[in-house]
Design a protein around this motif. Structure first.
Motif, short mmCIF file in Angstrom:
data_model
loop_
_atom_site.label_atom_id
_atom_site.label_comp_id
_atom_site.label_asym_id
_atom_site.label_seq_id
_atom_site.Cartn_x
_atom_site.Cartn_y
_atom_site.Cartn_z
N GLN A 158 0.82 -1.22 0.00
CA GLN A 158 0.00 0.00 0.00
C GLN A 158 0.85 1.27 0.00
OE1 GLN A 158 -3.18 -0.01 -0.47
NE2 GLN A 158 -3.54 -2.21 -0.22
N ARG A 159 2.15 1.09 0.02
CA ARG A 159 3.10 2.22 0.01
C ARG A 159 2.91 3.15 1.22
NH1 ARG A 159 1.38 1.76 -5.37
NH2 ARG A 159 3.00 1.01 -6.80
N GLU A 160 2.46 2.60 2.33
CA GLU A 160 2.34 3.39 3.55
C GLU A 160 3.73 3.61 4.13
OE1 GLU A 160 -0.41 1.73 6.33
OE2 GLU A 160 -1.90 1.28 4.79
N LYS A 161 4.03 4.85 4.51
CA LYS A 161 5.38 5.22 4.91
C LYS A 161 5.91 4.35 6.04
CE LYS A 161 5.23 10.03 3.37
NZ LYS A 161 5.41 11.44 3.76
N LEU A 179 5.05 1.39 6.99
CA LEU A 179 5.25 0.00 6.57
C LEU A 179 6.43 -0.14 5.61
CD1 LEU A 179 1.57 -1.23 6.15
CD2 LEU A 179 3.12 -1.55 8.09
N CYS A 180 6.65 0.87 4.79
CA CYS A 180 7.84 0.87 3.91
C CYS A 180 9.11 0.90 4.75
CB CYS A 180 7.80 2.05 2.95
SG CYS A 180 6.55 1.91 1.65
#
Length: 285
Positions: A255-258, A260-261
């Motif tokens: 989801q490209r969540e900061k 989680l990245c």
């Protein structure tokens, strides 16, 4: 006063965040174990472990010096010592020089081939932070710099750099490209605003797919290294666990969540560790 200055220098060198040391250390240990068939020279091992700590610290210092005009505008970096005005740029250059000199003093304990290679390594480490101004692929340049420990380790251990060393070097280069792209995905919005280049921006909507493709190539290279070295099954078990970690990282960045990245970036510590554990156990057989 002196204690406070030293504290700020330690923060500048990111000694409070060992993840950078670990992801640089694991491939160095891979190389030393392969080069020595599981029995690295203790002096070489000590020099390279300490060298990793010092050069990672030096890299952080010169990175913050290079980014001193950018960091105050990025949420994640605005409290770093130079950006926050707690360390001057001149002080940072002095700290960088001291760290590099200490690392070079260690390298002088090695053979001539390794000493000569260290000059290229120092240039790569010092120039990397400035690449984000001139190329869309600074993460690839980081891989070239971080991976240089691999041929140096082979040179120090065997006084040669065989073909398997370059395969391992390529795997490490691509691995750094992968995890630093995950890291760059965290700063993508800020980087777009201030004009800093990165692979996270270059890859655009295909970032996850390109990362996945690179992960497949990395695993293939690691398998090939095992074949060339005729390593037994524990090594491949370690690589198999690394495959599972790569899949998990894909899930994290989906989801490209900061946040989680950033977790995906941190997870690469375990990737490096399981490959190393596989190597260690394999050479026991």
């Amino acid at each position: 006063m002196i204690i406070e200055r030293l504290k700020q220098y330690a923060l500048l060198a990111r000694f409070d965040r060992p993840i950078g040391i670990l992801i640089l250390l694991w491939p160095t240990l891979w190389a030393l174990w392969v080069a020595s068939h599981g029995k690295p020279d203790l002096l070489v091992l000590a020099v390279f472990v300490l060298g990793v700590v010092l050069m990672r610290a030096a890299g952080c210092v010169i990175n913050d010096y290079a980014d001193r005009d950018f960091d105050p505008h990025v949420e994640r970096t605005k409290q770093r010592p130079i950006a926050a005005g707690k360390v001057t740029p001149k002080e940072a250059l002095i700290v960088f020089a001291v760290l590099c000199l200490c690392a070079f003093a260690l390298v002088l304990l090695m053979n001539t081939y390794t000493i000569l290679l260290s000059f290229a390594g120092a240039f790569l480490a010092a120039s990397y932070p400035f690449m984000k101004r001139y190329t869309q692929l600074p993460q690839a340049y980081l891989g070239i710099a971080f991976g240089w420990a691999v041929p140096m380790a082979f040179a120090a251990q065997t006084n040669t750099i065989p073909g398997v060393a370059w395969l391992l070097y390529l795997a490490v280069m691509l691995w750094a490209l992968v995890y630093d792209t995950m890291y760059a995905m965290v700063d993508k919005d800020d980087d777009l605003k201030i004009g800093v280049k990165s692979t996270a921006i270059l890859f655009g909507d295909y970032d996850r797919q390109i990362i996945a493709g690179l992960q497949v190539i990395i695993i293939g290279l690691l398998v090939r290294v095992g074949q060339l070295e005729q390593l037994p099954w524990p090594y491949y078990l370690g690589v198999a666990v690394a495959v599972g970690l790569s899949i998990y990282q894909q899930k994290l960045i989906f989801q490209r969540e900061k946040a989680l990245c950033f977790q995906a970036f941190l997870n690469n510590n375990w990737f490096g560790m399981v490959v190393f554990v596989g190597l260690v156990v394999a050479y026991w057989f």
